[in-house]
Design a protein around this motif. Structure first.
Motif, PDB file in Angstrom:
ATOM      1  N   LYS A 225       0.816  -1.216   0.000  1.00 39.04           N
ATOM      2  CA  LYS A 225       0.000   0.000   0.000  1.00 39.04           C
ATOM      3  C   LYS A 225       0.850   1.267   0.000  1.00 39.04           C
ATOM      4  O   LYS A 225       0.571   2.216  -0.742  1.00 39.04           O
ATOM      5  N   LEU A 226       1.894   1.299   0.831  1.00 39.18           N
ATOM      6  CA  LEU A 226       2.732   2.493   0.919  1.00 39.18           C
ATOM      7  C   LEU A 226       3.374   2.808  -0.430  1.00 39.18           C
ATOM      8  O   LEU A 226       3.452   3.979  -0.849  1.00 39.18           O
ATOM      9  N   LEU A 227       3.828   1.785  -1.129  1.00 38.51           N
ATOM     10  CA  LEU A 227       4.470   1.998  -2.419  1.00 38.51           C
ATOM     11  C   LEU A 227       3.456   2.403  -3.488  1.00 38.51           C
ATOM     12  O   LEU A 227       3.797   3.150  -4.408  1.00 38.51           O
ATOM     13  N   LYS A 228       2.225   1.945  -3.363  1.00 38.94           N
ATOM     14  CA  LYS A 228       1.178   2.412  -4.273  1.00 38.94           C
ATOM     15  C   LYS A 228       0.963   3.910  -4.104  1.00 38.94           C
ATOM     16  O   LYS A 228       0.782   4.648  -5.079  1.00 38.94           O
ATOM     17  N   GLU A 229       0.987   4.370  -2.850  1.00 38.74           N
ATOM     18  CA  GLU A 229       0.823   5.796  -2.562  1.00 38.74           C
ATOM     19  C   GLU A 229       1.972   6.602  -3.162  1.00 38.74           C
ATOM     20  O   GLU A 229       1.761   7.657  -3.779  1.00 38.74           O
ATOM     21  N   LEU A 230       3.187   6.105  -2.980  1.00 37.95           N
ATOM     22  CA  LEU A 230       4.360   6.796  -3.518  1.00 37.95           C
ATOM     23  C   LEU A 230       4.336   6.784  -5.048  1.00 37.95           C
ATOM     24  O   LEU A 230       4.671   7.795  -5.689  1.00 37.95           O
ATOM     25  N   ASN A 231       3.940   5.675  -5.609  1.00 32.05           N
ATOM     26  CA  ASN A 231       3.818   5.567  -7.063  1.00 32.05           C
ATOM     27  C   ASN A 231       2.855   6.624  -7.593  1.00 32.05           C
ATOM     28  O   ASN A 231       3.168   7.369  -8.539  1.00 32.05           O
ATOM     29  N   ARG A 232       1.710   6.708  -6.952  1.00 32.94           N
ATOM     30  CA  ARG A 232       0.676   7.657  -7.385  1.00 32.94           C
ATOM     31  C   ARG A 232       1.158   9.104  -7.239  1.00 32.94           C
ATOM     32  O   ARG A 232       0.994   9.923  -8.151  1.00 32.94           O
ATOM     33  N   GLU A 233       1.777   9.440  -6.106  1.00 32.45           N
ATOM     34  CA  GLU A 233       2.229  10.816  -5.894  1.00 32.45           C
ATOM     35  C   GLU A 233       3.356  11.188  -6.852  1.00 32.45           C
ATOM     36  O   GLU A 233       3.446  12.331  -7.300  1.00 32.45           O
ATOM     37  N   THR A 234       4.211  10.230  -7.160  1.00 33.66           N
ATOM     38  CA  THR A 234       5.286  10.491  -8.123  1.00 33.66           C
ATOM     39  C   THR A 234       4.710  10.872  -9.484  1.00 33.66           C
ATOM     40  O   THR A 234       5.146  11.836 -10.120  1.00 33.66           O
ATOM     41  N   TRP A 235       3.708  10.112  -9.931  1.00 31.96           N
ATOM     42  CA  TRP A 235       3.097  10.392 -11.232  1.00 31.96           C
ATOM     43  C   TRP A 235       2.315  11.703 -11.221  1.00 31.96           C
ATOM     44  O   TRP A 235       2.185  12.368 -12.256  1.00 31.96           O
ATOM     45  N   GLN A 236       1.813  12.100 -10.063  1.00 29.73           N
ATOM     46  CA  GLN A 236       1.022  13.326  -9.976  1.00 29.73           C
ATOM     47  C   GLN A 236       1.886  14.586  -9.903  1.00 29.73           C
ATOM     48  O   GLN A 236       1.518  15.633 -10.435  1.00 29.73           O
ATOM     49  N   LYS A 237       3.075  14.484  -9.255  1.00 34.38           N
ATOM     50  CA  LYS A 237       3.781  15.703  -8.883  1.00 34.38           C
ATOM     51  C   LYS A 237       5.205  15.832  -9.403  1.00 34.38           C
ATOM     52  O   LYS A 237       5.772  16.928  -9.353  1.00 34.38           O
ATOM     53  N   VAL A 238       5.814  14.758  -9.886  1.00 38.01           N
ATOM     54  CA  VAL A 238       7.242  14.789 -10.179  1.00 38.01           C
ATOM     55  C   VAL A 238       7.485  14.658 -11.682  1.00 38.01           C
ATOM     56  O   VAL A 238       6.797  13.905 -12.373  1.00 38.01           O
ATOM     57  N   LEU A 239       8.487  15.388 -12.167  1.00 42.08           N
ATOM     58  CA  LEU A 239       8.855  15.297 -13.571  1.00 42.08           C
ATOM     59  C   LEU A 239       9.446  13.915 -13.890  1.00 42.08           C
ATOM     60  O   LEU A 239      10.060  13.283 -13.040  1.00 42.08           O
ATOM     61  N   ASN A 240       9.253  13.464 -15.095  1.00 39.44           N
ATOM     62  CA  ASN A 240       9.791  12.189 -15.582  1.00 39.44           C
ATOM     63  C   ASN A 240       9.413  10.995 -14.700  1.00 39.44           C
ATOM     64  O   ASN A 240      10.279  10.235 -14.257  1.00 39.44           O
ATOM     65  N   PRO A 241       8.120  10.804 -14.422  1.00 41.54           N
ATOM     66  CA  PRO A 241       7.708   9.703 -13.537  1.00 41.54           C
ATOM     67  C   PRO A 241       8.064   8.322 -14.055  1.00 41.54           C
ATOM     68  O   PRO A 241       8.071   7.352 -13.281  1.00 41.54           O
ATOM     69  N   ARG A 242       8.379   8.216 -15.351  1.00 41.86           N
ATOM     70  CA  ARG A 242       8.775   6.910 -15.892  1.00 41.86           C
ATOM     71  C   ARG A 242      10.098   6.428 -15.309  1.00 41.86           C
ATOM     72  O   ARG A 242      10.473   5.264 -15.482  1.00 41.86           O
TER      73      ARG A 242
END
Length: 213
Positions: A21-38
């Motif tokens: 669950k924690l990594l799902k949250e981090l995954n989601r926030e990375t895609w929402q807020k950070v450049l180059n989420p790939r």
């Protein structure tokens, strides 16, 4: 570049452990807020990193290239209870996001963040490592290897990400493509250096596993 047909890749992911669950949250926030989420390791490769770490059960881990901290948390799942994970990234703007999720985990106090040039930081870390993950600027992969190899315990493992570089490693080399040229040399090094034994896995963008003799 996809190395497996989409349907087969979907099957592989569907029949592998899901991310916590924690990594799902981090995954989601990375895609929402950070450049180059790939750049994020992502669920499937994260489970690969977690599995390798659990098999090795490292006491000391070094990660070169933190990004948002996803891969660090994956490897920390297999770390010994008294272990320490050092992670290095040059982007100070990601520090707080990394720390937010490190502190949400059960091992936050065991994860040490370093901000700056890894070539300068690695020699200052006075540890012997059981697991190293190289996932930073490709032009310095060989330099990173040369810095960490003498800091490895016998039987330790060096993981190297993106070694297939979207398939560019088998295409005609553009003389201006510094990263691909560096990876070609690195892949040769990892397969010829007598201090290690290496297997290159076609996982996502290529993952090399090198065991120190």
């Amino acid at each position: 570049m996809d190395f497996l047909p989409e349907k087969l890749d979907d099957y592989v992911v569907a029949h592998s452990q899901d991310e916590p669950k924690l990594l799902k949250e981090l995954n989601r926030e990375t895609w929402q807020k950070v450049l180059n989420p790939r750049m994020l390791s992502g669920g499937f490769q994260g489970r690969v990193l977690s599995m390798i770490a659990k098999l090795i059960q490292p006491k000391n881990i070094l990660e070169i290239g933190t990004y948002t901290g996803y891969s660090a948390l994956c490897m920390a799942e297999g770390m010994q209870s008294d272990g320490v994970l050092h992670t290095i990234d040059k982007n100070e703007e990601l520090y707080d996001l990394q720390r937010k999720y490190f502190d949400k985990s059960t091992v936050g106090s065991q994860i040490i963040q370093h901000v700056g040039n890894a070539l300068e930081i690695i020699p200052k870390i006075d540890e012997k490592f059981d697991l190293v993950f190289i996932d930073a600027d490709k032009s310095n992969y060989s330099n990173y290897f040369n810095l960490v190899i003498d800091k490895m315990n016998s039987g330790g493992v060096i993981l190297s990400d993106n070694v297939l570089w979207s398939g560019k490693v088998i295409e005609k080399l553009n003389p201006k493509d510094i990263d691909t040229a560096a990876l070609l040399e690195y892949n040769k090094l990892m397969n010829s250096d007598e201090r290690i034994e290496t297997v290159l896995l076609p996982i996502r963008d290529g993952l090399t596993i090198s065991r120190v003799k």
